[in-house]
Design a protein around this motif. Structure first.
Motif, PDB file in Angstrom:
ATOM      1  N   UNK A  36      32.684  42.855  -7.217  1.00 12.85           N
ATOM      2  CA  UNK A  36      31.938  43.786  -8.051  1.00 12.85           C
ATOM      3  C   UNK A  36      32.752  44.426  -9.157  1.00 12.85           C
ATOM      4  N   UNK A  37      33.959  43.948  -9.417  1.00  9.43           N
ATOM      5  CA  UNK A  37      34.815  44.407 -10.507  1.00  9.43           C
ATOM      6  C   UNK A  37      35.037  45.912 -10.499  1.00  9.43           C
ATOM      7  N   UNK A  38      35.124  46.509  -9.329  1.00 10.15           N
ATOM      8  CA  UNK A  38      35.440  47.926  -9.234  1.00 10.15           C
ATOM      9  C   UNK A  38      34.259  48.852  -9.423  1.00 10.15           C
ATOM     10  N   UNK A  39      33.057  48.294  -9.609  1.00 10.22           N
ATOM     11  CA  UNK A  39      31.890  49.154  -9.811  1.00 10.22           C
ATOM     12  C   UNK A  39      31.570  49.947  -8.553  1.00 10.22           C
ATOM     13  N   UNK A  40      31.820  49.347  -7.399  1.00 13.92           N
ATOM     14  CA  UNK A  40      31.558  50.041  -6.143  1.00 13.92           C
ATOM     15  C   UNK A  40      32.447  51.274  -6.035  1.00 13.92           C
ATOM     16  N   UNK A  41      33.695  51.138  -6.492  1.00 16.15           N
ATOM     17  CA  UNK A  41      34.609  52.272  -6.451  1.00 16.15           C
ATOM     18  C   UNK A  41      34.132  53.379  -7.382  1.00 16.15           C
ATOM     19  N   UNK A  42      33.671  52.996  -8.571  1.00 19.21           N
ATOM     20  CA  UNK A  42      33.144  53.990  -9.522  1.00 19.21           C
ATOM     21  C   UNK A  42      31.939  54.703  -8.935  1.00 19.21           C
ATOM     22  N   UNK A  43      31.051  53.926  -8.329  1.00 16.38           N
ATOM     23  CA  UNK A  43      29.847  54.494  -7.741  1.00 16.38           C
ATOM     24  C   UNK A  43      30.218  55.470  -6.611  1.00 16.38           C
ATOM     25  N   UNK A  44      31.219  55.080  -5.829  1.00 10.10           N
ATOM     26  CA  UNK A  44      31.673  55.903  -4.720  1.00 10.10           C
ATOM     27  C   UNK A  44      32.239  57.225  -5.238  1.00 10.10           C
ATOM     28  N   UNK A  45      33.052  57.147  -6.298  1.00 11.33           N
ATOM     29  CA  UNK A  45      33.619  58.364  -6.876  1.00 11.33           C
ATOM     30  C   UNK A  45      32.528  59.265  -7.436  1.00 11.33           C
ATOM     31  N   UNK A  46      31.522  58.659  -8.055  1.00 11.36           N
ATOM     32  CA  UNK A  46      30.416  59.423  -8.630  1.00 11.36           C
ATOM     33  C   UNK A  46      29.667  60.181  -7.533  1.00 11.36           C
ATOM     34  N   UNK A  47      29.401  59.498  -6.413  1.00 12.30           N
ATOM     35  CA  UNK A  47      28.685  60.120  -5.298  1.00 12.30           C
ATOM     36  C   UNK A  47      29.514  61.249  -4.693  1.00 12.30           C
ATOM     37  N   UNK A  48      30.820  61.042  -4.564  1.00 15.22           N
ATOM     38  CA  UNK A  48      31.690  62.081  -4.022  1.00 15.22           C
ATOM     39  C   UNK A  48      31.674  63.311  -4.918  1.00 15.22           C
ATOM     40  N   UNK A  49      31.735  63.091  -6.248  1.00 17.93           N
ATOM     41  CA  UNK A  49      31.697  64.217  -7.186  1.00 17.93           C
ATOM     42  C   UNK A  49      30.376  64.967  -7.080  1.00 17.93           C
TER      43      UNK A  49
END
Length: 191
Positions: A36-49
């Protein structure tokens, strides 16, 4: 002559001078393509924020409400102190006696008790429970009947197989049992 160097499907152009131009992609890609080219990590950070933001607001509201509760408690203690003073003691006793009278009137009345929402739901629940129990008992009876029928069938099949598989000393099937079996079949078909 200098051969161009091929790397990951892109050509790097080498000029005659010693300088080389590195290929830089337009879009910077983080992570593996298959993951997923790091999109999952971005999504995870967004949810945490978002979670932190909501938690911050909740704590703020909780603080405000606790301060209000504290203020109300102090107000209530003031009123209780005022009520316990000798001026207010007599009316308070009268109020308690009036409340007791109302309670006795309600219980003494010969009115039909009205069904509350809770009691209606409770009755419906009990009825549904009885229905489910009946259905479970019927299903259990059906299962037992099927099991008994299957046992009868298997025992008759075993007995029939035992008779039909008997052999003579030379290995020939004993025809007496085959004929008896056929005769039983014909009689049962006629009836």
């Amino acid at each position: 002559m200098v051969k161009p160097h091929v790397s990951k499907g892109k050509q790097l152009i080498h000029s005659s001078s010693s300088r080389s131009r590195n290929y830089k992609p337009f879009h910077k890609v983080f992570g593996n393509v298959h993951e997923g080219q790091g999109y999952a990590d971005k999504r995870k950070r967004k949810i945490i924020n978002q979670y932190r933001k909501i938690r911050k607001h909740m704590l703020k509201e909780k603080k405000e409400s606790s301060q209000q509760m504290h203020d109300e408690k102090t107000d209530k203690t003031r009123t209780v102190k005022e009520e316990t003073s000798p001026k207010f003691k007599q009316p308070r006793k009268e109020a308690v006696s009036i409340i007791k009278e109302k309670k006795t009137k309600r219980t003494d009345g010969n009115r039909k008790s009205k069904l509350t929402r809770f009691s209606k739901v409770e009755m419906e629940f009990k009825q549904q429970k009885l229905i489910k129990e009946k259905q479970a008992q019927e299903a259990q009876k059906i299962r037992e009947e099927k099991k008994a029928a299957l046992d009868r069938y298997k025992s008759s099949k075993r007995a029939r197989h035992k008779k039909l598989s008997q052999k003579s000393k030379k290995g020939q099937p004993i025809m007496k049992y085959h004929v008896e079996h056929l005769l039983k079949k014909i009689k049962s078909d006629k009836l």
